[in-house]
Scaffold this motif. Sequence first.
Motif, short mmCIF file in Angstrom:
data_model
loop_
_atom_site.label_atom_id
_atom_site.label_comp_id
_atom_site.label_asym_id
_atom_site.label_seq_id
_atom_site.Cartn_x
_atom_site.Cartn_y
_atom_site.Cartn_z
N ALA A 35 10.40 1.78 7.15
CA ALA A 35 9.55 2.97 7.17
C ALA A 35 8.69 2.94 8.43
CB ALA A 35 8.68 3.04 5.94
N LYS A 36 8.74 4.02 9.20
CA LYS A 36 7.93 4.12 10.41
C LYS A 36 6.70 4.99 10.18
CE LYS A 36 11.24 1.88 12.34
NZ LYS A 36 11.20 0.45 12.20
N LEU A 37 6.73 5.79 9.11
CA LEU A 37 5.62 6.65 8.73
C LEU A 37 5.77 6.98 7.26
CD1 LEU A 37 3.21 8.62 9.32
CD2 LEU A 37 4.93 10.33 9.91
N VAL A 38 4.66 6.95 6.53
CA VAL A 38 4.66 7.33 5.12
C VAL A 38 3.82 8.59 4.98
CG1 VAL A 38 4.00 6.64 2.78
CG2 VAL A 38 4.97 4.96 4.35
N LEU A 39 4.37 9.58 4.31
CA LEU A 39 3.66 10.82 4.02
C LEU A 39 3.39 10.88 2.53
CD1 LEU A 39 5.90 13.18 6.14
CD2 LEU A 39 3.65 12.35 6.77
N VAL A 40 2.11 10.92 2.17
CA VAL A 40 1.71 11.04 0.77
C VAL A 40 1.01 12.38 0.63
CG1 VAL A 40 0.34 10.05 -1.10
CG2 VAL A 40 1.41 8.54 0.58
N ALA A 41 1.37 13.15 -0.37
CA ALA A 41 0.78 14.47 -0.56
C ALA A 41 -0.73 14.36 -0.75
CB ALA A 41 1.40 15.15 -1.77
N SER A 42 -1.45 15.29 -0.16
CA SER A 42 -2.91 15.30 -0.25
C SER A 42 -3.37 15.50 -1.69
CB SER A 42 -3.49 16.39 0.64
OG SER A 42 -2.94 17.65 0.28
N SER A 53 -1.59 3.60 0.24
CA SER A 53 -2.52 3.32 1.34
C SER A 53 -2.66 1.81 1.53
CB SER A 53 -3.87 3.96 1.05
OG SER A 53 -4.76 3.70 2.10
N ASP A 54 -2.86 1.09 0.43
CA ASP A 54 -2.98 -0.37 0.49
C ASP A 54 -1.70 -1.02 1.01
OD1 ASP A 54 -5.53 -0.08 -0.51
OD2 ASP A 54 -5.03 -0.79 -2.54
N PRO A 62 2.00 3.37 9.55
CA PRO A 62 1.10 4.54 9.56
C PRO A 62 1.31 5.39 8.30
CG PRO A 62 2.33 4.39 11.62
CD PRO A 62 2.90 3.37 10.68
N ILE A 63 0.22 5.99 7.83
CA ILE A 63 0.28 6.83 6.64
C ILE A 63 -0.49 8.12 6.90
CG2 ILE A 63 -1.72 5.73 5.57
CD1 ILE A 63 -0.23 6.03 2.85
N SER A 64 -0.02 9.20 6.32
CA SER A 64 -0.69 10.49 6.48
C SER A 64 -0.82 11.19 5.14
CB SER A 64 0.11 11.38 7.44
OG SER A 64 -0.46 12.68 7.49
#
Length: 99
Positions: A35-42, A53-54, A62-64
Amino acid sequence: MNKQQALNLLGLAKRAGRLVTGEGFVLGAIRDQSAKLVLVASDASANTRKKFSDKSDFYAVPISFALSAEELTDAIGSQRSLIAVQDNGFAKKLLKLLT
């Protein structure tokens, strides 16, 4: 404008087969560092947001939290609130558009 470009890019990454969705698969991608980026719904649950996040902090991924579950769902065509991007190019461009 940037958010719409990010959503379009996310759809392109989906068609390219460079996304992983679902809690277990995303956790696996973080652990094996694909995984190069994780997208978690707001609007994801507080527990889900903290868990990913942890995990992302520990593995330096990176996480967004910039997109809602509805936006993620519309972008990839299936109902998801958690996505891992497995391509450096897509991840860098998405991070640039979402920050």
